[in-house]
Design an enzyme around this catalytic site. Structure first.
Site, PDB file in Angstrom:
ATOM      1  N   GLU A   1      -3.122  -5.993  11.517  1.00  8.09           N
ATOM      2  CA  GLU A   1      -1.852  -6.448  10.948  1.00  8.09           C
ATOM      3  C   GLU A   1      -1.925  -7.968  10.778  1.00  8.09           C
ATOM      4  O   GLU A   1      -2.740  -8.639  11.428  1.00  8.09           O
ATOM      5  CB  GLU A   1      -0.696  -6.122  11.907  1.00  8.09           C
ATOM      6  CG  GLU A   1      -0.508  -4.646  12.196  1.00  8.09           C
ATOM      7  CD  GLU A   1       0.245  -3.907  11.095  1.00  8.09           C
ATOM      8  OE1 GLU A   1       0.958  -4.545  10.303  1.00  8.09           O
ATOM      9  OE2 GLU A   1       0.089  -2.671  11.020  1.00  8.09           O
TER      10      GLU A   1
ATOM     11  N   GLY B   1       1.672   7.627  11.036  1.00 10.73           N
ATOM     12  CA  GLY B   1       1.318   7.760   9.616  1.00 10.73           C
ATOM     13  C   GLY B   1       1.538   9.152   9.062  1.00 10.73           C
ATOM     14  O   GLY B   1       2.665   9.641   8.976  1.00 10.73           O
TER      15      GLY B   1
ATOM     16  N   THR C   1       0.825  -1.211   0.000  1.00 10.59           N
ATOM     17  CA  THR C   1       0.000   0.000   0.000  1.00 10.59           C
ATOM     18  C   THR C   1       0.859   1.261   0.000  1.00 10.59           C
ATOM     19  O   THR C   1       0.641   2.182  -0.788  1.00 10.59           O
ATOM     20  CB  THR C   1      -0.877   0.000   1.277  1.00 10.59           C
ATOM     21  OG1 THR C   1      -1.509  -1.268   1.363  1.00 10.59           O
ATOM     22  CG2 THR C   1      -1.911   1.084   1.255  1.00 10.59           C
TER      23      THR C   1
ATOM     24  N   LYS D   1       6.342   2.850  18.293  1.00 16.65           N
ATOM     25  CA  LYS D   1       6.264   4.274  17.941  1.00 16.65           C
ATOM     26  C   LYS D   1       6.618   5.140  19.153  1.00 16.65           C
ATOM     27  O   LYS D   1       7.348   6.128  19.041  1.00 16.65           O
ATOM     28  CB  LYS D   1       4.856   4.602  17.431  1.00 16.65           C
ATOM     29  CG  LYS D   1       4.514   3.864  16.136  1.00 16.65           C
ATOM     30  CD  LYS D   1       3.028   3.922  15.813  1.00 16.65           C
ATOM     31  CE  LYS D   1       2.699   3.125  14.553  1.00 16.65           C
ATOM     32  NZ  LYS D   1       1.272   2.905  14.332  1.00 16.65           N
TER      33      LYS D   1
HETATM   34  N1  HSE Z   1      -1.604  -1.075  12.319  1.00 18.24           N
HETATM   35  C1  HSE Z   1      -1.296   0.288  12.589  1.00 18.24           C
HETATM   36  C2  HSE Z   1      -2.555   0.991  13.047  1.00 18.24           C
HETATM   37  C3  HSE Z   1      -0.727   1.038  11.400  1.00 18.24           C
HETATM   38  O1  HSE Z   1      -3.611   0.377  13.115  1.00 18.24           O
HETATM   39  O2  HSE Z   1      -2.481   2.155  13.373  1.00 18.24           O
HETATM   40  C4  HSE Z   1       0.723   0.677  11.180  1.00 18.24           C
HETATM   41  O3  HSE Z   1       1.524   1.073  12.243  1.00 18.24           O
END
Ligand code: HSE
Length: 428
Positions: free
Chosen positions: A192, A136, A14, A207
């Site tokens: 995921e 993001g 993606t 993060k």
């Molecule tokens: N799976 C993560 C989320 C995005 O749901 O925010 C990738 O870090």
């Protein structure tokens, strides 16, 4: 004619596809903004035959990310493979050793190997940028390393896993239990491949560890993040928390205290009317607190093609413009080895338990709290069944140790049925 910046893109899922799309759509705009063309020299992905809806015919295909990272016509490896080891790590190390800069969205890789990679990059005179790895599309790495560089940071907080926030807010709005909403999220493709990365708090913990390193000038120490996922959050707690004026969030908090670096990623109650409390669905929010600026709240999409590719492009443009910043905002050798705080700073707690509805039961609960040195702030009882009564308590500030002490006390009262629930209330 200015030299183009030539990319090798490893991984065409993606995000990789989104990066190609932006480069094709905005070629002129990007060139105008950084004063040189941004070109893609070569790409690689697991499945060459897949139709990704973008024209890839003018790019050289490589068989492996490592081969891509070695190419003479690549200035920057854009690593979008993912994973904390394997091809992503090998390709990143190869790129740095081959004199290339690296742009990555890989939080797991940096959470586990950030210090070693930062050292390697600096020894080679290269940079690693990772805006897309945290929250993001929210430009939080830039905000911390550049916009807030004049501050001593006090605290960073965030809801940084959209899937968990989707699950928690959907539980509340639809009145559905965790398992049912988890299944919905799976069907919608929100989880995921290993769902525990999301619901176990690991992805968000990665993060947080990266933000803490930049905020406090410390080596990334993901192993010291206290992690708890959302799997044990019951719909009853979401409802009761709402009745008491709170929402439950999977909240990351990092702060430097006199007792060391505190890093927690766990379900917390936050005031329902706070920015964090009002965050709905898959959106992310990061709260940054510095000595001069006060509090900054950043809100935006934490995943998806456009937002994540947008963050990747911000790093690519920085490199094209010649902006070169140490990976975690300080030269790697100056990042301190943090001492992890052994316990979280005191906070109020929410407690929920079920009592036998008989004389003196509440007094025994109050006594167990008193024994543990815990003072009650608010208490509510409603929704009695025939012989039992739920009890909700909001405590004054206390410690997790004291809460555990009280819970051991509850078990000996003979009136508390089952396990009490205890959730920290975070002042945001
Ligand atoms: N799976 C993560 C989320 C995005 O749901 O925010 C990738 O870090």
């Amino acid at each position: 004619m200015p030299e183009p910046l030539r990319l090798g893109i490893a991984g065409l899922g993606t995000v990789g596809t989104g990066v190609v799309r932006i480069i094709q759509k905005h070629a002129a705009l990007l060139e105008a903004r950084c004063g040189r063309p941004i070109l893609i020299s070569a790409i690689c992905a697991r499945n060459r035959a897949k139709d990704r809806g973008v024209d890839l015919s003018s790019y050289v295909w490589e068989d492996s990310a490592t081969a891509l990272a070695r190419r003479d016509d690549v200035d920057v490896l854009v690593e979008l493979v993912g994973g904390d080891s394997g091809p992503a790590k090998a390709a990143t190390e190869t790129a740095l050793a081959s004199g290339k800069d690296v742009v990555t969205a890989n939080k797991a890789l940096l959470a586990h190997h950030g210090q070693a990679l930062a050292e390697q990059a600096e020894a080679a005179g290269r940079v690693i940028r990772f805006e897309a790895a945290v929250a993001g599309g929210i430009p939080v790495i830039k905000a911390l390393t550049e916009g807030l560089a004049g501050n001593q940071m006090h605290r960073v907080m965030g809801v940084m896993n959209g899937t968990c926030n989707y699950i928690l807010t959907r539980m509340e709005s639809a009145g559905l239990p965790y398992d049912e909403v988890f299944e919905e999220a799976r069907k919608l493709g929100y989880l995921e491949a290993d769902p525990n990365l999301d619901v176990g708090g690991i992805d968000a913990g990665h993060k947080l560890a990266l933000l803490a390193s930049i905020a406090f000038g410390t080596q990334v120490s993901f192993d010291a993040v206290e992690l708890e996922g959302i799997g044990r959050i019951a719909i009853e707690d979401i409802r009761h928390a709402a009745d008491m004026g709170y929402r439950i969030k999977l909240l990351g908090v990092a702060q430097m205290t006199g007792r060391g670096l505190e890093q927690r990623m766990s379900p917390c109650l936050v005031p329902a009317d706070s920015p964090l409390g009002q965050l709905q669905g898959g959106t992310n929010m990061v709260v940054l607190e510095g000595d001069s600026v006060g509090q900054i709240v950043l809100r935006g999409p934490g995943a998806g093609e456009g937002p994540t590719a947008s963050a990747v492009m911000s790093d690519v443009l920085d490199i094209a413009r010649g902006t070169r910043i140490s990976t975690f905002g300080l030269p790697a050798a100056q990042l301190a080895m943090p001492t992890p705080a052994k316990a979280a700073a005191p906070a109020p707690y929410y407690l929920r338990m079920t009592l036998l509805d008989k004389p003196g039961a509440l007094a025994k609960v109050a006594a167990a709290l008193g024994d543990a040195g815990i003072s009650i702030n608010r208490m509510r009882q409603y929704g009695h069944a025939d012989t039992t009564a739920p009890v909700l308590v909001v405590t004054h500030k206390t410690t997790r140790d004291a809460i555990d002490h009280a819970c051991r006390g509850f078990a000996t009262t003979g009136v508390v049925i089952g396990e009490p629930v205890a959730i920290r209330i975070e002042a945001v």
